[in-house]
Write an enzyme that holds these catalytic residues in place. Structure first.
Site, PDB file in Angstrom:
ATOM      1  N   CYS A 131      91.123  81.835  96.439  1.00 59.79           N
ATOM      2  CA  CYS A 131      91.928  80.677  96.830  1.00 59.79           C
ATOM      3  C   CYS A 131      93.071  81.071  97.752  1.00 59.79           C
ATOM      4  CB  CYS A 131      92.503  79.999  95.590  1.00 59.79           C
ATOM      5  SG  CYS A 131      91.299  79.660  94.297  1.00 59.79           S
ATOM      6  N   ASP A 176      92.885  81.140  87.940  1.00 53.66           N
ATOM      7  CA  ASP A 176      92.439  80.427  86.744  1.00 53.66           C
ATOM      8  C   ASP A 176      90.979  80.717  86.426  1.00 53.66           C
ATOM      9  OD1 ASP A 176      94.936  79.376  86.756  1.00 53.66           O
ATOM     10  OD2 ASP A 176      94.344  77.307  87.110  1.00 53.66           O
ATOM     11  N   SER A 223      90.443  72.098  83.038  1.00 54.24           N
ATOM     12  CA  SER A 223      90.327  72.397  84.459  1.00 54.24           C
ATOM     13  C   SER A 223      90.026  71.120  85.220  1.00 54.24           C
ATOM     14  CB  SER A 223      89.200  73.411  84.681  1.00 54.24           C
ATOM     15  OG  SER A 223      88.817  73.457  86.034  1.00 54.24           O
TER      16      SER A 223
END
Length: 580
Positions: free
Chosen positions: A73, A105, A496
């Site tokens: 990311c 994450d 999530s």
């Protein structure tokens, strides 16, 4: 008493004279480190970094970067930082790049390490605030690429209240296998399919190796893309930038434009408090629920609002969702990813349709120096193209993607994502109670979760976890085993943005502070009523009081370090889990 110090009036006069005679427009705070005889050592340090007189006399702009090699990311952000700096220099500003942390994450998901995820949001906000405050920067451009780095950067912008622009690192391109579009959600759900023997190890590996083709944040309307859309809806990001893929050349151009934009904000004296108004947050909520955004927005939006001095509640979000149509058919509940939305016009297309229907405040100021309505005036809306973004007249649903429930199991509220789902209005089932996420995964491996169950996962809240672990491993396994909408999963933790199914999170008060979810026992009947928006355990009030009287708090799971500090400071999920 005599003193050699100037009076406050004399100091004010001297400062006014300096502004008139020496300072470039927008050099509001950095003059403290650059002007006068006593700042010669400071200037000497700056010259050691290659700055000349023109650089030192120009406004100073911090460029906060979350570039790292921790997660895809953020791995592609470095070129964007260089373009931001180029834009600042082109507008006669002096940029100063500095870094901050992020965590992945997806890589920490399902492990103890996931407890550090939400904690990282506070560290990111604190670190950006600290550097800009200490170095007396006049402006800020923050560039971030993953779930917690986006809201963390926006929280810092709100706290600092210096002219600032937020830049999103961009989303990942979709992967492909056997002609099917893939992203990280596909891999997590494939694990559940493997546990059900629906696929074999080779197929799982093929999905694993094809799902993530390069840098960028997870591709669906998960938390990162939800937050990038929020940045645009709030007016903190340049129009159209929220949907640009990480590897698209437009991302370089919009990053350079962000550098130019922050210099314009400095010249025009437009600060975050001019942008982050109550109306702006209402716009952001409207866009989120119209796009089927992540439940994590109900944590991050109140947290950003808190830093801006605005009280945004779960009830506010619920009310806006009930009057806002669902327009975007986006994963995880829908069919499309951010790359698809970008092809048809991105977030401006959604905002234009909402604005034309009177559902947005068009008079809100943005980082362009123009209002929302002015930014959207030139957006070309093709009403015949409804494959990804529906029209307000013919929406995917008449109400938005998030609802908030209350009841004896959640007096302070809890959150359910309804986008892309056809839930029954009523559901009741027997509780299967687990005190940690790991216990549920073990039960899933043993195939002990059955249709009709209400799975309770507690002691995973802000304090109890600590850190409200996301539970994508659990939710994806449930979907992979065919139980996604055949059981309800209820937790004081969170999910999530890639999770979907019958899931209720952020139950408050959490178990760790004596919330009723801590009193539920195996076999209790739990009832979800979506007509009344209630979540109740069906036991007598006296019985519930008796159980709560016997409840004892668990000792804190961490007594040293970052997580220990977080346990002491973190506020409830309903308040955004801010640290105060």
């Amino acid at each position: 008493m005599t003193t050699t110090q100037d009076s406050s009036t004399d100091v004010a006069d001297k400062l006014a004279a300096r502004r008139a005679e020496k300072r470039a427009p927008g050099k509001w705070r950095s003059w403290e480190t650059t002007e006068g005889v006593v700042r010669a050592p400071h200037r000497s340090m700056m010259r050691a970094m290659g700055l000349n007189d023109d650089d030192i006399n120009a406004p100073f702009v911090g460029v906060a970067s979350t570039h790292n090699e921790v997660t895809p990311c953020n791995a592609g952000i470095k070129p964007l930082v260089e373009q931001i700096k180029y834009g600042v220099k082109a507008a006669t500003g002096t940029p100063f790049e500095f870094g901050t942390i992020t965590v992945s994450d997806a890589i920490s998901m399902g492990t103890e390490g996931m407890k550090g995820s939400l904690v990282s949001r506070e560290i990111i906000a604190d670190s950006i605030e600290t550097v800009c405050f200490a170095e007396r920067y006049d402006g800020l451009v923050a560039v971030a690429g993953c779930d917690k780095s986006l809201p963390g950067a926006m929280m810092a912008i709100a706290r600092l209240d210096i002219p600032a622009v937020f830049v999103y690192g961009g989303s990942i391109l979709p992967g492909s296998w056997r002609g099917e579009t893939l992203q990280i959600q596909s891999v997590f759900e494939a694990v559940g399919r493997r546990q059900s023997n629906e696929i074999d190890d080779e197929e799982l590996r093929n999905i694993e190796t094809h799902a993530c083709p390069g840098p960028g944040a997870c591709g669906g309307m998960f938390t990162a893309n939800t937050m990038s859309s929020i940045g645009e809806a709030l007016g903190l990001s340049l129009p159209g930038s929220a949907s640009e893929p990480a590897v698209d050349q437009r991302k370089l151009a919009s990053s350079r434009a962000a550098g130019l934009a922050v210099m314009n904000l400095l010249r025009e004296d437009i600060r975050p408090h001019d942008i982050l108004t109550r109306k702006a947050f209402e716009n952001a909520v409207t866009v989120v629920v119209a796009m089927g955004g992540s439940t994590n927005s109900t944590l991050h939006l109140p947290a950003i609002a808190h830093e801006a001095g605005i009280d945004l509640t779960l009830e506010d979000i619920h009310e806006i969702s009930l009057r806002t149509p669902l327009l975007a058919d986006m994963k995880p509940g829908g069919k499309h990813v951010m790359f698809d939305l970008d092809r048809v016009g991105g977030v401006p297309l959604v905002m234009k349709r909402l604005l034309d229907a009177g559902l947005l405040h068009g008079d809100c100021m943005t980082v362009t120096g123009k209002t929302v309505a002015e930014n959207l005036a030139g957006v070309d809306v093709d009403e015949s193209d409804r494959t990804i973004v529906a029209t307000v007249d013919e929406p995917l649903s008449k109400t938005g993607g998030l609802v908030v429930l209350h009841g004896n199991l959640a007096p302070d509220g809890c959150v359910l994502k309804v986008a892309g789902h056809q839930f029954g209005r009523m559901f009741s089932g027997n509780a299967k109670v687990f005190d940690q996420e790991e216990q549920v995964m073990e039960a899933l491996v043993r195939r002990e979760i059955e249709e009709g169950d209400v799975v309770i996962i507690r002691y995973e809240g802000p304090k109890g976890g600590p850190g409200m672990r996301e539970m994508l491993s659990v939710t994806a396994a449930l979907v992979g085993q065919g139980l996604g909408e055949k059981v309800y999963l209820i937790t004081d933790g969170r999910f999530s943005g890639a999770s979907h199914g019958s899931m209720i999170g952020h139950v408050g008060p959490e178990a760790a502070v004596g919330g009723p979810i801590g009193a539920v026992e195996n076999g209790d009947v739990v009832e979800i009523d979506l007509d009344k928006f209630e979540l109740n355990v069906r036991i007598a009030n006296e019985e519930l009081k008796t159980r709560m009287a016997k409840w004892q708090p668990k000792p804190p799971p961490y007594t040293r370090g970052t997580l220990s500090k977080y346990i002491k400071l973190v506020q409830p999920a309903a308040k955004g889990a801010v640290t105060e």
